[in-house]
Design a protein around this motif. Sequence first.
Motif, PDB file in Angstrom:
ATOM      1  N   ALA A 139       0.306   0.037   9.609  1.00 38.56           N
ATOM      2  CA  ALA A 139       0.760  -0.064  10.996  1.00 38.56           C
ATOM      3  C   ALA A 139       2.241   0.271  11.179  1.00 38.56           C
ATOM      4  N   GLU A 140       2.743   1.228  10.388  1.00 42.58           N
ATOM      5  CA  GLU A 140       4.143   1.662  10.497  1.00 42.58           C
ATOM      6  C   GLU A 140       5.122   0.493  10.466  1.00 42.58           C
ATOM      7  N   GLY A 141       4.787  -0.561   9.765  1.00 42.80           N
ATOM      8  CA  GLY A 141       5.674  -1.709   9.624  1.00 42.80           C
ATOM      9  C   GLY A 141       5.540  -2.767  10.696  1.00 42.80           C
ATOM     10  N   ARG A 142       4.738  -2.521  11.705  1.00 44.50           N
ATOM     11  CA  ARG A 142       4.555  -3.546  12.747  1.00 44.50           C
ATOM     12  C   ARG A 142       3.909  -4.772  12.100  1.00 44.50           C
TER      13      ARG A 142
ATOM     14  N   ARG B 167       3.638  -7.479   3.909  1.00 44.08           N
ATOM     15  CA  ARG B 167       4.639  -6.473   4.327  1.00 44.08           C
ATOM     16  C   ARG B 167       4.215  -5.078   3.877  1.00 44.08           C
ATOM     17  N   PHE B 168       3.671  -4.955   2.665  1.00 43.62           N
ATOM     18  CA  PHE B 168       3.194  -3.669   2.158  1.00 43.62           C
ATOM     19  C   PHE B 168       2.053  -3.140   3.023  1.00 43.62           C
ATOM     20  N   ILE B 169       1.071  -3.982   3.308  1.00 45.25           N
ATOM     21  CA  ILE B 169      -0.056  -3.579   4.154  1.00 45.25           C
ATOM     22  C   ILE B 169       0.447  -3.156   5.529  1.00 45.25           C
ATOM     23  N   ASP B 170       1.366  -3.921   6.092  1.00 44.13           N
ATOM     24  CA  ASP B 170       1.903  -3.584   7.413  1.00 44.13           C
ATOM     25  C   ASP B 170       2.594  -2.223   7.403  1.00 44.13           C
TER      26      ASP B 170
ATOM     27  N   LEU C 239      -6.638 -13.747   0.821  1.00 50.17           N
ATOM     28  CA  LEU C 239      -5.335 -14.404   0.830  1.00 50.17           C
ATOM     29  C   LEU C 239      -4.309 -13.423   0.283  1.00 50.17           C
ATOM     30  N   SER C 240      -3.258 -13.174   1.041  1.00 56.06           N
ATOM     31  CA  SER C 240      -2.210 -12.242   0.618  1.00 56.06           C
ATOM     32  C   SER C 240      -0.864 -12.947   0.690  1.00 56.06           C
ATOM     33  N   ASN C 241      -0.010 -12.696  -0.310  1.00 51.50           N
ATOM     34  CA  ASN C 241       1.326 -13.270  -0.212  1.00 51.50           C
ATOM     35  C   ASN C 241       2.165 -12.416   0.740  1.00 51.50           C
ATOM     36  N   ALA C 242       3.363 -12.889   1.058  1.00 50.29           N
ATOM     37  CA  ALA C 242       4.195 -12.233   2.068  1.00 50.29           C
ATOM     38  C   ALA C 242       4.544 -10.799   1.681  1.00 50.29           C
ATOM     39  N   ALA C 243       4.805 -10.555   0.400  1.00 51.81           N
ATOM     40  CA  ALA C 243       5.138  -9.201  -0.034  1.00 51.81           C
ATOM     41  C   ALA C 243       3.961  -8.247   0.183  1.00 51.81           C
ATOM     42  N   GLN C 244       2.745  -8.703  -0.103  1.00 46.39           N
ATOM     43  CA  GLN C 244       1.563  -7.862   0.105  1.00 46.39           C
ATOM     44  C   GLN C 244       1.350  -7.605   1.593  1.00 46.39           C
TER      45      GLN C 244
END
Length: 155
Positions: free
Chosen positions: A83-86, A76-79, A69-74
């Motif tokens: 994946a270059e922000g995708r 976005r960080f992973i993305d 389970l990841s929150n939205a900020a995590q």
Amino acid sequence: MNREAIMANEPSPRVRQLRLVASVPDGEDFEAALAFYRDVLGMPVQESYEAEGDARVVILDAGRATLELSNAAQVRFIDRVEAEGRPSAPLRVALEVDDSDASTAAAVEGGAELVAEVRETPWRSRNSRLEGPAGLQLTLFQELGPLEDAGEGDG
């Protein structure tokens, strides 16, 4: 009521298995999707069943299962890292593999769409991102070792 009070008063239900169910849409090739996950990614058949009306299910063994389970900020960080922000899908399947480079190449050759090339992450893994059959967004990852093994400045 706090967690300890709940645990003391009632036996907690215990999940015995995590099973992700992917529906192969009408018009997509079920056999091709099965071959990709079974043969290309190496998930052996655990069970399979057929029923009336050409109904079919194949359960593939994916080893150990976890729920991340990841929150939205995590996310976005992973993305950004992976994946270059995708943006990732709300549900993304991460599969641990022995060799990210070889597994990613095999997945692309087997029909997956490459979203992001293999790269080392700050959390000491080599990850790639793909779009796989049956509408599954995939991360293939290879663990490189504990974070304490990372050199200075690696995150």
